[in-house]
Design a protein around this motif. Structure first.
Motif, PDB file in Angstrom:
ATOM      1  N   VAL A  90      11.615  -6.985 -11.566  1.00  0.00           N
ATOM      2  CA  VAL A  90      12.913  -6.933 -10.890  1.00  0.00           C
ATOM      3  C   VAL A  90      13.386  -8.342 -10.548  1.00  0.00           C
ATOM      4  CG1 VAL A  90      14.042  -6.273  -8.733  1.00  0.00           C
ATOM      5  CG2 VAL A  90      12.691  -4.599  -9.983  1.00  0.00           C
ATOM      6  N   ALA A  91      12.489  -9.164 -10.013  1.00  0.00           N
ATOM      7  CA  ALA A  91      12.864 -10.537  -9.657  1.00  0.00           C
ATOM      8  C   ALA A  91      13.232 -11.351 -10.889  1.00  0.00           C
ATOM      9  CB  ALA A  91      11.720 -11.198  -8.894  1.00  0.00           C
ATOM     10  N   LEU A  92      12.457 -11.224 -11.954  1.00  0.00           N
ATOM     11  CA  LEU A  92      12.752 -11.973 -13.179  1.00  0.00           C
ATOM     12  C   LEU A  92      14.083 -11.543 -13.785  1.00  0.00           C
ATOM     13  CD1 LEU A  92       9.260 -12.079 -14.938  1.00  0.00           C
ATOM     14  CD2 LEU A  92      10.404 -13.914 -13.706  1.00  0.00           C
ATOM     15  N   TRP A  93      14.371 -10.243 -13.734  1.00  0.00           N
ATOM     16  CA  TRP A  93      15.648  -9.770 -14.281  1.00  0.00           C
ATOM     17  C   TRP A  93      16.813 -10.358 -13.492  1.00  0.00           C
ATOM     18  CZ3 TRP A  93      16.541  -6.723 -18.560  1.00  0.00           C
ATOM     19  CH2 TRP A  93      17.858  -6.279 -18.737  1.00  0.00           C
ATOM     20  N   TYR A  94      16.675 -10.404 -12.185  1.00  0.00           N
ATOM     21  CA  TYR A  94      17.738 -10.996 -11.362  1.00  0.00           C
ATOM     22  C   TYR A  94      17.905 -12.480 -11.681  1.00  0.00           C
ATOM     23  CZ  TYR A  94      20.081 -12.991  -7.314  1.00  0.00           C
ATOM     24  OH  TYR A  94      20.935 -13.702  -6.498  1.00  0.00           O
ATOM     25  N   ARG A 130       0.831  -1.203   0.000  1.00  0.00           N
ATOM     26  CA  ARG A 130       0.000   0.000   0.000  1.00  0.00           C
ATOM     27  C   ARG A 130       0.863   1.249   0.000  1.00  0.00           C
ATOM     28  NH1 ARG A 130      -4.686  -1.334   4.557  1.00  0.00           N
ATOM     29  NH2 ARG A 130      -5.591  -3.155   3.502  1.00  0.00           N
ATOM     30  N   ASP A 131       0.332   2.295  -0.655  1.00  0.00           N
ATOM     31  CA  ASP A 131       0.987   3.606  -0.599  1.00  0.00           C
ATOM     32  C   ASP A 131       0.865   4.182   0.808  1.00  0.00           C
ATOM     33  OD1 ASP A 131       1.499   3.368  -3.286  1.00  0.00           O
ATOM     34  OD2 ASP A 131      -0.219   4.575  -3.910  1.00  0.00           O
ATOM     35  N   THR A 132       1.842   4.978   1.207  1.00  0.00           N
ATOM     36  CA  THR A 132       1.803   5.672   2.491  1.00  0.00           C
ATOM     37  C   THR A 132       1.908   7.175   2.254  1.00  0.00           C
ATOM     38  OG1 THR A 132       4.204   5.659   2.841  1.00  0.00           O
ATOM     39  CG2 THR A 132       2.986   3.694   3.520  1.00  0.00           C
ATOM     40  N   HIS A 133       1.815   7.950   3.351  1.00  0.00           N
ATOM     41  CA  HIS A 133       1.953   9.393   3.231  1.00  0.00           C
ATOM     42  C   HIS A 133       3.386   9.797   2.870  1.00  0.00           C
ATOM     43  CE1 HIS A 133      -2.081  10.097   4.675  1.00  0.00           C
ATOM     44  NE2 HIS A 133      -1.862   9.355   5.745  1.00  0.00           N
ATOM     45  N   LEU A 134       4.328   8.913   3.111  1.00  0.00           N
ATOM     46  CA  LEU A 134       5.733   9.241   2.896  1.00  0.00           C
ATOM     47  C   LEU A 134       6.233   8.840   1.504  1.00  0.00           C
ATOM     48  CD1 LEU A 134       7.131   8.148   6.364  1.00  0.00           C
ATOM     49  CD2 LEU A 134       6.506  10.443   5.631  1.00  0.00           C
ATOM     50  N   ARG A 135       5.653   7.773   0.950  1.00  0.00           N
ATOM     51  CA  ARG A 135       6.146   7.319  -0.353  1.00  0.00           C
ATOM     52  C   ARG A 135       5.112   6.437  -1.036  1.00  0.00           C
ATOM     53  NH1 ARG A 135      11.326   3.907   1.060  1.00  0.00           N
ATOM     54  NH2 ARG A 135      11.518   5.467   2.687  1.00  0.00           N
ATOM     55  N   GLN A 136       5.290   6.254  -2.337  1.00  0.00           N
ATOM     56  CA  GLN A 136       4.423   5.374  -3.105  1.00  0.00           C
ATOM     57  C   GLN A 136       5.018   3.974  -3.141  1.00  0.00           C
ATOM     58  OE1 GLN A 136       4.003   7.266  -6.945  1.00  0.00           O
ATOM     59  NE2 GLN A 136       2.082   8.249  -6.326  1.00  0.00           N
ATOM     60  N   ALA A 137       4.168   2.973  -3.072  1.00  0.00           N
ATOM     61  CA  ALA A 137       4.619   1.587  -3.106  1.00  0.00           C
ATOM     62  C   ALA A 137       5.096   1.217  -4.508  1.00  0.00           C
ATOM     63  CB  ALA A 137       3.494   0.660  -2.674  1.00  0.00           C
ATOM     64  N   ILE A 138       6.010   0.265  -4.575  1.00  0.00           N
ATOM     65  CA  ILE A 138       6.484  -0.239  -5.868  1.00  0.00           C
ATOM     66  C   ILE A 138       5.371  -1.095  -6.467  1.00  0.00           C
ATOM     67  CG2 ILE A 138       8.263  -1.586  -7.031  1.00  0.00           C
ATOM     68  CD1 ILE A 138      10.065  -1.059  -4.617  1.00  0.00           C
ATOM     69  N   PRO A 139       4.950  -0.835  -7.717  1.00  0.00           N
ATOM     70  CA  PRO A 139       3.856  -1.614  -8.322  1.00  0.00           C
ATOM     71  C   PRO A 139       4.201  -3.098  -8.442  1.00  0.00           C
ATOM     72  CG  PRO A 139       4.339   0.373  -9.596  1.00  0.00           C
ATOM     73  CD  PRO A 139       5.444   0.230  -8.598  1.00  0.00           C
ATOM     74  N   VAL A 140       3.149  -3.918  -8.499  1.00  0.00           N
ATOM     75  CA  VAL A 140       3.329  -5.372  -8.603  1.00  0.00           C
ATOM     76  C   VAL A 140       4.113  -5.730  -9.862  1.00  0.00           C
ATOM     77  CG1 VAL A 140       2.120  -7.555  -8.946  1.00  0.00           C
ATOM     78  CG2 VAL A 140       1.287  -5.917  -7.247  1.00  0.00           C
ATOM     79  N   GLN A 141       3.780  -5.112 -10.990  1.00  0.00           N
ATOM     80  CA  GLN A 141       4.482  -5.407 -12.244  1.00  0.00           C
ATOM     81  C   GLN A 141       5.987  -5.172 -12.102  1.00  0.00           C
ATOM     82  OE1 GLN A 141       2.557  -3.048 -15.336  1.00  0.00           O
ATOM     83  NE2 GLN A 141       1.830  -4.940 -16.280  1.00  0.00           N
ATOM     84  N   PHE A 144      16.350  -0.098 -12.686  1.00  0.00           N
ATOM     85  CA  PHE A 144      14.926   0.050 -12.383  1.00  0.00           C
ATOM     86  C   PHE A 144      14.605   1.291 -11.550  1.00  0.00           C
ATOM     87  CE2 PHE A 144      15.060  -4.365 -13.616  1.00  0.00           C
ATOM     88  CZ  PHE A 144      13.823  -4.594 -14.194  1.00  0.00           C
ATOM     89  N   GLY A 145      15.626   2.038 -11.139  1.00  0.00           N
ATOM     90  CA  GLY A 145      15.379   3.228 -10.352  1.00  0.00           C
ATOM     91  C   GLY A 145      14.920   2.927  -8.944  1.00  0.00           C
ATOM     92  N   LEU A 146      15.523   1.910  -8.319  1.00  0.00           N
ATOM     93  CA  LEU A 146      15.184   1.510  -6.957  1.00  0.00           C
ATOM     94  C   LEU A 146      16.438   1.486  -6.112  1.00  0.00           C
ATOM     95  CD1 LEU A 146      12.816  -1.521  -7.725  1.00  0.00           C
ATOM     96  CD2 LEU A 146      12.117   0.794  -7.122  1.00  0.00           C
ATOM     97  N   SER A 147      16.260   1.442  -4.799  1.00  0.00           N
ATOM     98  CA  SER A 147      17.408   1.277  -3.924  1.00  0.00           C
ATOM     99  C   SER A 147      17.868  -0.174  -3.937  1.00  0.00           C
ATOM    100  CB  SER A 147      17.048   1.688  -2.494  1.00  0.00           C
ATOM    101  OG  SER A 147      16.097   0.795  -1.952  1.00  0.00           O
ATOM    102  N   ARG A 148      19.092  -0.391  -3.525  1.00  0.00           N
ATOM    103  CA  ARG A 148      19.633  -1.756  -3.494  1.00  0.00           C
ATOM    104  C   ARG A 148      18.823  -2.644  -2.555  1.00  0.00           C
ATOM    105  NH1 ARG A 148      23.251  -5.105  -0.997  1.00  0.00           N
ATOM    106  NH2 ARG A 148      24.732  -6.224  -2.339  1.00  0.00           N
ATOM    107  N   SER A 149      18.428  -2.091  -1.406  1.00  0.00           N
ATOM    108  CA  SER A 149      17.651  -2.878  -0.441  1.00  0.00           C
ATOM    109  C   SER A 149      16.281  -3.243  -1.005  1.00  0.00           C
ATOM    110  CB  SER A 149      17.494  -2.098   0.862  1.00  0.00           C
ATOM    111  OG  SER A 149      16.836  -0.867   0.644  1.00  0.00           O
TER     112      SER A 149
END
Length: 413
Positions: free
Chosen positions: A115-119, A99-110, A133-138
């Motif tokens: 990301v997992a398939l690419w790895y 779910r999205d929060t007031h602090l940030r938007q959630a990463i979409p399911v797609q 993908f424009g994401l943090s390493r964590s």
């Protein structure tokens, strides 16, 4: 005076010196000057506030992948087409959606699934994937683990022992394509490389000179997995892995396959599984004759027919590691998480085969042997005892196959 003091304040580059200067003004009860100079200092020396989320480029995922990727691009990058990708997202959505929060938007399911398939498909490091993908390493690490865990939890239906009509179709397929009757699958083991664990590293060091865990797989005539066992240390013999697997337990209790026998050369032959020389000879498990240079022609022909039918499991391992190349390199994951990732790759392999996804033979390049163990290694004592008890009937079954193939050969000449 005020202008002189303000000039003095602005020349102070040290925060500590400015703070002490303002404290002296306040101590002298010059409150108006203190307020004015504090405001001037705040405006003149203001700094940018840190953002809660670091701004990262979404160009590649949003403007290239989603907007312009062709079907061939999807298969090349993610090893499956858009339709299979959409099915995967729907199947996993309830377990990986956030779910999205007031602090940030959630990463979409797609995006999580991609990301997992690419790895899994490339084996790239987390840093590379995070920039792409424009994401943090964590976040990349979390996406890979959550998607793989979700597949193992809710998509096990894609790896099941055959029953009913499916079992009959597999037996018919082995006889029709490979000329081996009463066969329900081929079994073998393959090594999956890992980083040397801190504890018991010697146990995971295999005969090929690297650390690994073992993937044991039972495969049908279409090179699809019907049963897998993942996690045993690389130094363990294939026969011991079999002895401690569900396949062996079901077979010894007589419930692995139904009692569907067929008379071959005067012997009632049960449904069997084909293995290599590393396995014991059992009534339900056929292995080749030991070749010491004195085999008769009929025995050599049996070995050839069995080896030809066993190509399905070798092909399955090759296509599995060709599609999901993370299985060819040492994993960055913790040891306890590697079996989950391997299981997820096996599920994806079956999903791709069932949906007829394109397989590029160039993906097979750079692979080593599947990692089966040689017959010269010692058998586990428990298996030796079990084999001695079962050998008379097992030898009769193997001899029946040998006569059957020999008669077929003479009729074809």
């Amino acid at each position: 005076m005020e202008h002189a003091l303000l000039y003095t304040l602005f020349r102070m580059q040290s925060k500590r010196r400015r703070r002490n200067f303002l404290r002296r003004l306040r101590h002298k009860k010059q409150h108006l000057l203190f307020a004015a100079f504090s405001l001037a200092a705040a405006v003149h020396f203001r700094t940018e506030r840190h953002t809660w989320v670091k701004v990262r480029s979404q160009h590649w995922w949003e403007d290239i992948v989603l907007a312009s990727f062709t079907e061939q691009d999807w298969v090349s990058s993610f090893r499956l087409g858009r339709r299979t990708f959409a099915y995967l997202c729907v199947s996993l959505k309830s377990r990986i959606i956030k779910r999205d929060t007031h602090l940030r938007q959630a990463i979409p399911v797609q995006k999580r699934v991609a990301v997992a398939l690419w790895y899994l498909a490339t084996g790239s490091g987390y840093n590379t994937i995070s920039h792409l993908f424009g994401l943090s390493r964590s976040s990349v690490c979390v996406c890979v683990w959550e998607v793989c865990s979700a597949m193992v939890s809710c998509m096990q239906k894609h790896i099941q022992l055959p029953t009913g009509q499916r079992l009959l179709d597999i037996m018919d397929g082995f006889e029709r394509l490979w000329g081996f009757p009463q066969c329900a699958g081929a079994i073998d083991g393959s090594h999956i490389p890992i980083t040397a664990p801190q504890l018991y590293a010697k146990d995971y060091f295999n005969r090929k000179g690297h650390h690994s865990i073992i993937l044991q797989a039972l495969v049908d005539y279409q090179s699809q997995f019907t049963n897998i066992n993942v996690g045993w240390a690389g130094s363990v013999h294939d026969a011991r892995v079999l002895r401690n697997s569900s396949i062996f337990d079901l077979a010894e209790r007589g419930v692995l396959f139904p009692e569907h026998t067929r008379s071959i050369a005067g012997i009632d032959v049960p449904i069997t599984v084909l293995g290599d020389a590393a396995y014991p000879l059992m009534p339900w498990l056929m292995k080749p004759y030991s070749d010491h240079g004195q085999l008769m022609g009929d025995q050599q022909h049996f070995n050839y027919r069995l080896s030809r039918a066993r190509m399905t499991v070798e092909c399955a391992f090759g296509r599995l590691k060709g599609r999901w190349r993370c299985l060819l390199k040492q994993s960055e994951l913790e040891l306890k998480r590697v079996p989950v990732v391997v299981t997820a790759c096996c599920i994806l392999h079956n999903l791709c085969e069932q949906n007829g996804e394109t397989f590029d033979n160039e993906w097979l390049q750079g692979q080593s042997e599947s990692g089966t163990l040689e017959e010269t290694q010692e058998m586990a004592p428990v298996l030796q005892q079990q084999q001695q008890q079962q050998q008379p009937h097992a030898h009769n079954i193997r001899m029946a196959f040998t006569k059957f193939f020999s008669e077929q050969g003479r009729q074809q000449q």
